[in-house]
Design a protein around this motif. Sequence first.
Motif, PDB file in Angstrom:
ATOM      1  N   MET A 214      -4.925  -2.163  -6.705  1.00  0.00           N
ATOM      2  CA  MET A 214      -5.973  -1.190  -6.247  1.00  0.00           C
ATOM      3  C   MET A 214      -5.793  -1.534  -4.473  1.00  0.00           C
ATOM      4  O   MET A 214      -5.686  -0.372  -4.266  1.00  0.00           O
ATOM      5  N   GLU A 215      -5.087  -2.947  -4.676  1.00  0.00           N
ATOM      6  CA  GLU A 215      -5.192  -2.965  -2.925  1.00  0.00           C
ATOM      7  C   GLU A 215      -4.041  -2.019  -2.243  1.00  0.00           C
ATOM      8  O   GLU A 215      -3.826  -1.130  -1.586  1.00  0.00           O
ATOM      9  N   ARG A 216      -3.055  -1.679  -3.409  1.00  0.00           N
ATOM     10  CA  ARG A 216      -1.937  -1.226  -3.286  1.00  0.00           C
ATOM     11  C   ARG A 216      -2.655   0.605  -2.869  1.00  0.00           C
ATOM     12  O   ARG A 216      -1.278   1.449  -1.902  1.00  0.00           O
ATOM     13  N   TYR A 217      -2.898   0.565  -3.788  1.00  0.00           N
ATOM     14  CA  TYR A 217      -3.671   2.445  -3.522  1.00  0.00           C
ATOM     15  C   TYR A 217      -4.064   3.035  -2.525  1.00  0.00           C
ATOM     16  O   TYR A 217      -4.420   3.560  -2.146  1.00  0.00           O
TER      17      TYR A 217
ATOM     18  N   GLY B 178      -4.160   1.597   0.117  1.00  0.00           N
ATOM     19  CA  GLY B 178      -3.290   1.396   1.644  1.00  0.00           C
ATOM     20  C   GLY B 178      -2.595   2.749   1.692  1.00  0.00           C
ATOM     21  O   GLY B 178      -2.758   3.451   2.817  1.00  0.00           O
ATOM     22  N   LEU B 179      -1.795   3.029   0.320  1.00  0.00           N
ATOM     23  CA  LEU B 179      -1.270   4.204   0.126  1.00  0.00           C
ATOM     24  C   LEU B 179      -2.246   5.269   0.196  1.00  0.00           C
ATOM     25  O   LEU B 179      -2.056   6.491   1.005  1.00  0.00           O
ATOM     26  N   ALA B 180      -3.510   5.303   0.212  1.00  0.00           N
ATOM     27  CA  ALA B 180      -4.180   6.336   0.597  1.00  0.00           C
ATOM     28  C   ALA B 180      -5.182   6.337   2.336  1.00  0.00           C
ATOM     29  O   ALA B 180      -4.540   7.573   2.609  1.00  0.00           O
TER      30      ALA B 180
ATOM     31  N   ARG C 148      -1.317  13.835   4.727  1.00  0.00           N
ATOM     32  CA  ARG C 148      -1.482  14.829   3.298  1.00  0.00           C
ATOM     33  C   ARG C 148      -2.689  14.338   2.176  1.00  0.00           C
ATOM     34  O   ARG C 148      -2.919  13.536   1.444  1.00  0.00           O
ATOM     35  N   PRO C 149      -3.654  15.650   3.115  1.00  0.00           N
ATOM     36  CA  PRO C 149      -5.302  14.633   2.300  1.00  0.00           C
ATOM     37  C   PRO C 149      -5.420  14.479   1.148  1.00  0.00           C
ATOM     38  O   PRO C 149      -6.002  13.956   0.208  1.00  0.00           O
ATOM     39  N   HIS C 150      -4.912  16.104   0.233  1.00  0.00           N
ATOM     40  CA  HIS C 150      -5.037  15.597  -0.781  1.00  0.00           C
ATOM     41  C   HIS C 150      -4.269  14.749  -2.190  1.00  0.00           C
ATOM     42  O   HIS C 150      -4.371  13.649  -2.459  1.00  0.00           O
ATOM     43  N   VAL C 151      -2.942  13.972  -1.661  1.00  0.00           N
ATOM     44  CA  VAL C 151      -2.342  12.763  -1.948  1.00  0.00           C
ATOM     45  C   VAL C 151      -3.142  11.511  -1.765  1.00  0.00           C
ATOM     46  O   VAL C 151      -3.389  10.747  -2.381  1.00  0.00           O
ATOM     47  N   SER C 152      -3.569  11.568  -0.210  1.00  0.00           N
ATOM     48  CA  SER C 152      -4.756  10.396   0.175  1.00  0.00           C
ATOM     49  C   SER C 152      -5.669  10.585  -1.073  1.00  0.00           C
ATOM     50  O   SER C 152      -6.092   8.824  -1.266  1.00  0.00           O
ATOM     51  N   ARG C 153      -6.320  11.389  -1.770  1.00  0.00           N
ATOM     52  CA  ARG C 153      -7.114  11.520  -2.185  1.00  0.00           C
ATOM     53  C   ARG C 153      -7.263  11.212  -3.738  1.00  0.00           C
ATOM     54  O   ARG C 153      -7.441  10.457  -4.687  1.00  0.00           O
ATOM     55  N   LEU C 154      -6.075  11.377  -4.707  1.00  0.00           N
ATOM     56  CA  LEU C 154      -5.722  11.296  -4.916  1.00  0.00           C
ATOM     57  C   LEU C 154      -5.115   9.184  -5.471  1.00  0.00           C
ATOM     58  O   LEU C 154      -5.749   8.548  -6.566  1.00  0.00           O
ATOM     59  N   MET C 155      -4.456   8.986  -4.653  1.00  0.00           N
ATOM     60  CA  MET C 155      -4.632   7.766  -4.243  1.00  0.00           C
ATOM     61  C   MET C 155      -5.812   6.495  -3.868  1.00  0.00           C
ATOM     62  O   MET C 155      -5.708   5.809  -4.748  1.00  0.00           O
TER      63      MET C 155
ATOM     64  N   ARG D 121       1.395  -4.772   2.817  1.00  0.00           N
ATOM     65  CA  ARG D 121       0.361  -4.656   4.290  1.00  0.00           C
ATOM     66  C   ARG D 121       1.137  -4.500   5.526  1.00  0.00           C
ATOM     67  O   ARG D 121       0.645  -3.809   6.660  1.00  0.00           O
ATOM     68  N   ARG D 122       1.818  -5.725   5.527  1.00  0.00           N
ATOM     69  CA  ARG D 122       2.486  -5.528   6.940  1.00  0.00           C
ATOM     70  C   ARG D 122       3.025  -3.992   6.670  1.00  0.00           C
ATOM     71  O   ARG D 122       3.810  -3.790   7.865  1.00  0.00           O
ATOM     72  N   LEU D 123       3.119  -3.680   6.074  1.00  0.00           N
ATOM     73  CA  LEU D 123       4.556  -2.577   5.763  1.00  0.00           C
ATOM     74  C   LEU D 123       4.218  -1.497   6.021  1.00  0.00           C
ATOM     75  O   LEU D 123       4.147  -0.161   5.736  1.00  0.00           O
ATOM     76  N   HIS D 124       2.570  -1.285   6.195  1.00  0.00           N
ATOM     77  CA  HIS D 124       1.480  -0.522   6.286  1.00  0.00           C
ATOM     78  C   HIS D 124       2.300   1.209   7.389  1.00  0.00           C
ATOM     79  O   HIS D 124       2.444   0.614   8.531  1.00  0.00           O
ATOM     80  N   LEU D 125       2.522   1.873   6.216  1.00  0.00           N
ATOM     81  CA  LEU D 125       2.711   2.987   7.722  1.00  0.00           C
ATOM     82  C   LEU D 125       2.388   4.286   7.492  1.00  0.00           C
ATOM     83  O   LEU D 125       1.729   4.658   6.418  1.00  0.00           O
ATOM     84  N   PHE D 126       1.922   5.426   8.248  1.00  0.00           N
ATOM     85  CA  PHE D 126       1.404   6.398   8.038  1.00  0.00           C
ATOM     86  C   PHE D 126       2.930   7.595   8.034  1.00  0.00           C
ATOM     87  O   PHE D 126       3.971   7.495   7.936  1.00  0.00           O
ATOM     88  N   ILE D 127       2.299   8.438   6.055  1.00  0.00           N
ATOM     89  CA  ILE D 127       3.950   9.259   6.115  1.00  0.00           C
ATOM     90  C   ILE D 127       4.004  10.206   6.888  1.00  0.00           C
ATOM     91  O   ILE D 127       3.084  10.578   7.595  1.00  0.00           O
TER      92      ILE D 127
END
Length: 137
Positions: free
Chosen positions: A1-4, A6-8, A15-22, A63-69
């Motif tokens: 849940m938390e992973r998704y 963060g990926l969103a 890529r908002p369409h991928v963000s919505r999927l996540m 969370r420390r690895l959170h990056l924008f694509i």
Amino acid sequence: MERYRGLALSFLPTRPHVSRLMAALGIECEQRLGALESLAEQLQLRHCLPTLSTRRRALADERRLHLFITDDAMACETLGYALAFAQHSRQFSELMARYCHLPTLDAVLAQFVASKRNECRLLEEMRDRTYRAAALI
């Protein structure tokens, strides 16, 4: 849940369409967690589930690895990473369904397996679509 979740956030700027999927996959995870917590409560096994603080500590490094694509290569790599985790989770759910023969768990685990298979299929399609788009550029 938390992973998704963060990926969103990671995919949102480019890529908002991928963000919505996540985000949608994160909501499904939250619903599965709720079903598991409800069942554990009914079986008086709530104490067997990890606490919220334990789950958050387990994901602290991510969370420390959170990056924008920022580009296609990063998007493909990140989608591959998300798919690998989803496949691992699916395999775990399938093993639980196969070997945990408690009538009260059968329906929940069958639903988890179906949901995880769909999750893997969606992530694989999104990864493949991203690879194809990157190859065209």
